[in-house]
Design an enzyme around this catalytic site. Structure first.
Site, PDB file in Angstrom:
ATOM      1  N   SER A  44     -11.602 -14.851-104.575  1.00  0.00           N
ATOM      2  CA  SER A  44     -10.870 -16.069-105.158  1.00  0.00           C
ATOM      3  C   SER A  44     -11.800 -17.084-106.099  1.00  0.00           C
ATOM      4  O   SER A  44     -12.993 -16.966-105.793  1.00  0.00           O
ATOM      5  CB  SER A  44     -10.558 -16.853-103.734  1.00  0.00           C
ATOM      6  OG  SER A  44      -9.513 -17.829-104.066  1.00  0.00           O
ATOM      7  N   ASP A  45     -11.110 -17.849-106.490  1.00  0.00           N
ATOM      8  CA  ASP A  45     -12.109 -18.969-107.388  1.00  0.00           C
ATOM      9  C   ASP A  45     -10.991 -20.172-107.545  1.00  0.00           C
ATOM     10  O   ASP A  45      -9.888 -20.082-107.750  1.00  0.00           O
ATOM     11  CB  ASP A  45     -12.186 -18.303-108.882  1.00  0.00           C
ATOM     12  CG  ASP A  45     -13.393 -19.338-109.439  1.00  0.00           C
ATOM     13  OD1 ASP A  45     -14.193 -19.658-108.813  1.00  0.00           O
ATOM     14  OD2 ASP A  45     -13.026 -19.779-110.816  1.00  0.00           O
ATOM     15  N   THR A  46     -11.725 -21.550-107.809  1.00  0.00           N
ATOM     16  CA  THR A  46     -10.900 -22.537-107.833  1.00  0.00           C
ATOM     17  C   THR A  46     -11.767 -23.550-108.862  1.00  0.00           C
ATOM     18  O   THR A  46     -12.824 -23.464-108.953  1.00  0.00           O
ATOM     19  CB  THR A  46     -10.807 -23.244-106.503  1.00  0.00           C
ATOM     20  OG1 THR A  46     -10.109 -22.748-105.639  1.00  0.00           O
ATOM     21  CG2 THR A  46     -10.202 -24.694-106.939  1.00  0.00           C
ATOM     22  N   SER A  84      -7.182 -18.927-108.083  1.00  0.00           N
ATOM     23  CA  SER A  84      -6.689 -17.449-108.241  1.00  0.00           C
ATOM     24  C   SER A  84      -7.342 -16.564-106.930  1.00  0.00           C
ATOM     25  O   SER A  84      -8.045 -17.057-106.016  1.00  0.00           O
ATOM     26  CB  SER A  84      -7.419 -17.057-109.365  1.00  0.00           C
ATOM     27  OG  SER A  84      -8.870 -17.241-109.428  1.00  0.00           O
TER      28      SER A  84
END
Length: 213
Positions: free
Chosen positions: A85-87, A122
């Site tokens: 995941s990434d932000t 994501s």
């Protein structure tokens, strides 16, 4: 809804390719046992090579998960699911990630003051022994900041919370008092659904269907 899938998921080995306490908390709240294997991906992608910030945040999540998933290929007990995941925060189509200094954090927060911006989170999923990404999606949340004076910004920076947060603020922490949140959109390859949420449900029904097949 995810509730109906929890008994099935509880029997699976889940690996979270992230050291984010918040993402771990989401899995804990769902009652799902999981392991944390921090990805060695360096997050050094060239932002200018992506036509849209959503593509950038998806690729970051995919690379994080892929690096961890590859470690388990050929092992006797591979995980059933690896989650990456990434932000990022996006303002005027510019991607704001974690600040490298307090001065940069101040500049970011000052630019967000009394303005609207977008937070992209994501998720990328790799199923057992998968060599390519099994599913990916991202969530876009529109956020409106209150007007912040310089003293307030520095007081917030002194809490140290901004220093490991995309856009220099944490909406689940003290930074939540600085913002108002509006409906967000989850985008998959073939579906668009609106939800009034702050945090992404990292195990949405679409990836769960893939896991069960």
């Amino acid at each position: 809804m995810i509730v109906q899938h929890l008994p099935y998921l509880s029997s699976k080995r889940i690996v979270l390719a992230s050291q984010s306490p918040r993402r771990r908390e989401i899995l804990d709240l769902l009652g799902l046992k999981h392991e944390v294997v921090v990805s060695g991906f360096e997050e050094n992608l060239d932002k200018s090579s992506f036509s849209h910030p959503g593509e950038y945040v998806l690729e970051n999540a995919r690379c994080k998960a892929e690096e961890v998933a590859k470690r388990f290929i050929g092992s006797d007990t591979p995980p059933d699911l690896v989650i990456g995941s990434d932000t990022v925060v996006v303002l005027d189509n510019k991607i704001l990630e974690k600040p490298l200094s307090e001065a940069e954090a101040f500049t970011m927060l000052q630019s967000l003051s009394n303005r609207n911006h977008t937070v992209l989170t994501s998720v990328a999923l790799f199923l057992k022994d998968a060599k390519t990404c099994s599913a990916s999606f991202y969530e876009a949340t529109n956020v409106s900041f209150a007007e912040l004076n310089d003293n307030l910004i520095w007081e917030y920076i002194r809490t140290k919370e901004p220093m490991d947060k995309a856009g220099a603020y944490g909406i689940q922490g003290i930074g939540g008092s600085l913002v108002k949140v509006s409906p967000c959109t989850i985008r998959t390859r073939d579906k668009t659904s609106a939800y009034r949420v702050i945090n992404i449900d990292i195990l949405s029904p679409a990836p769960l269907i893939l896991l069960k097949n």
